[in-house]
Design a protein around this motif. Structure first.
Motif, PDB file in Angstrom:
ATOM      1  N   ASN A  27      50.313  60.602  36.484  1.00  0.00           N
ATOM      2  CA  ASN A  27      51.387  60.638  37.475  1.00  0.00           C
ATOM      3  C   ASN A  27      52.761  60.566  36.835  1.00  0.00           C
ATOM      4  OD1 ASN A  27      49.607  60.846  39.565  1.00  0.00           O
ATOM      5  ND2 ASN A  27      49.621  58.672  40.092  1.00  0.00           N
ATOM      6  N   GLU A  28      53.026  59.452  36.163  1.00  0.00           N
ATOM      7  CA  GLU A  28      54.340  59.223  35.566  1.00  0.00           C
ATOM      8  C   GLU A  28      54.186  58.966  34.075  1.00  0.00           C
ATOM      9  OE1 GLU A  28      57.140  56.905  38.561  1.00  0.00           O
ATOM     10  OE2 GLU A  28      55.174  55.941  38.433  1.00  0.00           O
ATOM     11  N   SER A  66      46.324  58.701  38.529  1.00  0.00           N
ATOM     12  CA  SER A  66      45.836  58.799  39.906  1.00  0.00           C
ATOM     13  C   SER A  66      44.321  58.716  39.990  1.00  0.00           C
ATOM     14  CB  SER A  66      46.306  60.129  40.516  1.00  0.00           C
ATOM     15  OG  SER A  66      45.860  61.224  39.727  1.00  0.00           O
TER      16      SER A  66
END
Length: 807
Positions: A501-502, A524
């Motif tokens: 995700n990040e 995720s």
């Protein structure tokens, strides 16, 4: 209230607290007085209009400290300058590579042959020709020939991933690619003309040795060199001929003349190579080419001594490694330039003590300013309170300004962004007009509308004498082991990995002072992605130096009050094996134990298993050099650095050492320390008395291989042998692994004299020749038994007693 009204005023003139003294406070008070007077006179004055400096101060910063103009051949191309030098000194040696030498005349002739060949491929001014090969004579011939044909070279590092090389070839639209046959199969698909330089010489016309005619001007491109890009892809910096001439001719930051022996050791895709190649060839000096792909400390020591290297460039990280491990190898180098990132004051202080005859120079400059913009000849003593080494002063025909966000000069001691102008400034970024316009701005202090400044993104400040101090970055670009890395490029690539995700990538320093890239991720999936799979993904897209060594998975990122990721609050990676997915298996042989102990020391990891990967534990190319140096000292034989890249686990490297370096794992014992492995003389073996070894080595010189057989292991465990014959036999077996034929040169101190005497007797019994037996301060040697006497027909025994020091 006036300060509150003019929001940001305090930030505009913020001083660093470590500069607070009477002089600074007086100057600060003067600045406030000037500001307040201006605001009282016109309360609506904007910050950009506020006079931060008095007229004399402004003149000092903008004019006096930038009065660097000198004359140099700005109108001539690099190959033209080389041709003139070749005509002046045709018989002087230009290139040295292992056992090969090329004179200036021969180098010029060979480059001319290739240049005529390239001209038939329609190479012309500002047309790009890619060149991808390891350091070699052919590499330099290729660079020179491309310029002579009228083109500009694009240096490609053969160690880069295929995907990265493919992007550069596509981005440049290079119509010709020069390489070697051995590398052709590793390159990505290429639609242009592929020229394998090692096999094409037969096609070249031997009569085409005259300088070719071309209509290149000094404002045409000389090369395009790629650096990391924040958008996820590298960007090409366009450098012209006169940019290089300004770097090297009639400059005063270093002594560059025909008496120097330059060392070409930088990768050709690294802009330090501009200084190393053309610094020598434009002055009639020698350019000595480092022969191996990866530099080692022993290799560096050997080439410095053999080729009498007098000037060289080392990245700050490599310089630190040399000072930590083998500072003496630089003692004969007159000029040592270092930089690429902030210098360590501790290492510089030690270097100044250990290298009294060397001039250390801190060199600073981004690729966009053609290698160097500022240089600082480091004085022989550094103030005790100094916490950093300045990057110095602008070099000839270069201007440097420290500006605030309104592009106004800041006072002495105030931090601002460093901007560079002058003749070293690159043309811009290839195929990136928007980025060029953003970074290469109009010169605010010049009346010439074509003059530009490069916004470096570096934070800096003036010291009172005009020297510039580097303070860090304003963005997420870093310098690591000399390489410029945009953290955003790594983050962008990782953003395409499934399930992530990040991403935040940062650089952290461990307890040993080693810097490494650390990646923080959120995901995720129910389980975090496989770390090894992520590494393989990155290695297919990024060069080795850009692949993070640590990965930390978080549920969420810490945030600042305004909702941004709080990088300072990110946790430090665990310095244990918790990231390694391989189960721990303890070392089970002496060689494995030796390697694991060295890795623990170098990597600062508490436990090393035989299946652990050196690079997964935080290792990188510079630490490979350190490991090789330490392993060579243990085994007494050179260790090719390629072995660690090819066999990165303890067990695989131990097996490789047994195969390639002929070490028997079962019988290997780390009691033997190789103090000196290079030299043409037969090896000398010394038992016991390690404190006298430096004295002996000093007398023997650098051409004498020297091995110390310690009576006590490095880990404190004593050898398990009780009698002199047993000890002698044990040492003898280890000596035979290093030299199985002889003749043997032996020595011993104190009880070592007894052991070496018995060892010599056993060698003679085996029919070996002992050429010298030297015993220093021996304990009593018994000759009561006939079988213990040395065969007098083999050699004459000379026993001497020497006092050393005050004993």
């Amino acid at each position: 209230s006036l300060v509150e009204h003019h929001e940001g005023l305090m930030g505009t003139i913020e001083y660093s607290t470590d500069l607070f003294n009477a002089e600074t406070i007086t100057r600060l008070a003067g600045h406030f007085q000037t500001l307040l007077e201006a605001i009282v006179e016109n309360p609506e004055t904007t910050i950009a209009e506020l006079p931060l400096l008095t007229a004399p101060e402004r003149h000092q910063l903008l004019v006096e400290w930038n009065a660097t103009k000198t004359g140099y051949p700005k109108d001539k191309c690099i190959h033209q300058l080389f041709e003139e030098q070749s005509a002046r000194t045709p018989d002087a040696i230009a290139l040295v590579f292992e056992n090969q030498q090329l004179s200036y005349h021969t180098l010029n002739a060979k480059a001319n042959q290739l240049a005529h060949y390239l001209k038939t491929a329609s190479v012309q001014p500002d047309k790009l020709v890619a060149i991808c090969m390891d350091r070699s004579i052919d590499l330099v011939i290729g660079l020179l020939a491309i310029l002579k044909a009228g083109g500009a070279y694009v240096p490609l590092d053969p160690t880069y991933p295929r995907e990265r090389l493919a992007f550069m070839l596509e981005d440049t639209k290079a119509q010709v690619l020069l390489t070697h046959s051995s590398l052709a199969g590793q390159l990505p698909g290429y639609s242009g003309q592929l020229v394998c330089l090692d096999s094409c010489w037969i096609e070249l016309n031997p009569e085409d040795i005259d300088n070719p005619c071309c209509n290149t001007s000094s404002s045409n491109l000389a090369y395009v060199m790629y650096t990391s890009g924040s958008t996820g892809t590298p960007k090409g910096v366009e450098v012209c001929h006169y940019n290089i001439a300004r770097l090297l001719l009639n400059n005063t930051y270093a002594r560059i003349d025909n008496q120097q022996n330059f060392l070409l050791s930088a990768p050709i895709a690294f802009d330090a190579s501009t200084f190393e190649v053309w610094g020598g060839l434009l002055h009639g000096a020698r350019c000595v080419i480092y022969p191996e792909r990866v530099l080692t400390l022993n290799g560096l020591e050997r080439i410095i001594e053999q080729q009498k290297i007098s000037i060289l460039w080392l990245t700050a990280a490599l310089f630190n490694a040399v000072i930590d491990e083998k500072p003496q190898i630089l003692s004969a180098v007159g000029q040592v330039l270092t930089g690429g990132e902030a210098l360590s004051t501790g290492h510089i202080r030690r270097a100044l003590k250990q290298l009294p005859d060397s001039q250390l120079i801190n060199g600073y400059g981004p690729t966009e300013s053609t290698t160097f913009a500022c240089c600082y000849p480091i004085p022989k003593t550094i103030a005790h309170q100094a916490i950093s080494i300045p990057i110095g002063y602008p070099i000839a025909n270069t201007q440097v300004y420290i500006l605030d966000k309104h592009l106004q000069p800041v006072p002495i001691g105030v931090a601002g962004e460093l901007h560079i102008g002058g003749d070293g400034l690159a043309r811009g970024y290839l195929n990136r007009p928007e980025m060029t316009a953003e970074k290469f701005i109009r010169h605010p202090f010049s009346t010439n509308p074509l003059d530009r400044l490069y916004k470096t993104g570096d934070l800096a400040r003036y010291q009172s004498d005009g020297a510039i101090e580097f303070l860090g970055r304003l963005d997420h670009q870093i310098k690591l082991r000399g390489f410029r890395i945009e953290l955003g490029e790594i983050e962008s690539v990782l953003g395409h990995y499934p399930g992530i995700n990040e991403v935040v990538v940062t650089v952290r320093e461990d307890q040993s002072g080693n810097k490494r890239l650390v990646t923080y991720l959120t995901h995720s999936q129910e389980e975090p992605p496989n770390v090894n799979a992520i590494r393989l993904f990155l290695k297919e897209k990024l060069p080795e130096y850009m692949v993070p060594s640590a990965f930390v998975f978080l549920d969420k990122f810490p945030l600042t009050p305004n909702g941004k990721i709080d990088r300072k609050a990110l946790p430090a990676p665990d310095q244990t094996r918790t990231e390694i997915e391989q189960a721990y298996v303890a070392p089970c042989s002496p060689v494995q134990e030796m390697l694991a102990a060295i890795w623990r020391e170098v990597l600062n990891v508490d436990r090393i298993g035989i299946h652990d990967n050196f690079f997964d534990l935080g290792g990188h190319s510079l630490l490979v050099i350190v490991v090789c140096t330490k392993v060579e000292a243990k085994i007494g034989k050179p260790v090719p650095v390629e072995l660690i890249f090819e066999f990165p686990t303890v067990v695989s490297l131990a097996n490789a050492l047994e195969k390639y370096v002929n070490i028997a794992s079962k019988n290997f014992n780390p009691l033997i320390t190789a103090f000196q492995v290079q030299g043409t003389q037969p090896p000398f073996f010394w038992i016991y008395g390690g404190k006298v070894v430096p004295l002996i080595l000093e007398q023997m010189g650098a051409n004498q291989p020297f091995y110390l057989l310690n009576h006590q292991a490095m880990d404190g465990n004593r050898a398990q042998y009780l009698t002199i014959p047993e000890m002698a036999d044990y040492y003898l077996q280890n000596i035979l692994k290093i030299d199985s034929e002889g003749p043997y040169y032996l020595g011993g101190y104190s009880i070592g004299g007894m052991i070496i005497y018995e060892l010599a007797r056993q060698l003679c019994e085996q029919g070996k020749t002992v050429a010298l037996l030297f015993i220093l301060d021996p304990t009593s040697i018994s000759n009561d038994k006939k079988e213990q006497e040395l065969p007098k027909k083999k050699f004459n025994l000379r026993c001497e007693y020497h006092c050393i020091g005050s004993a």
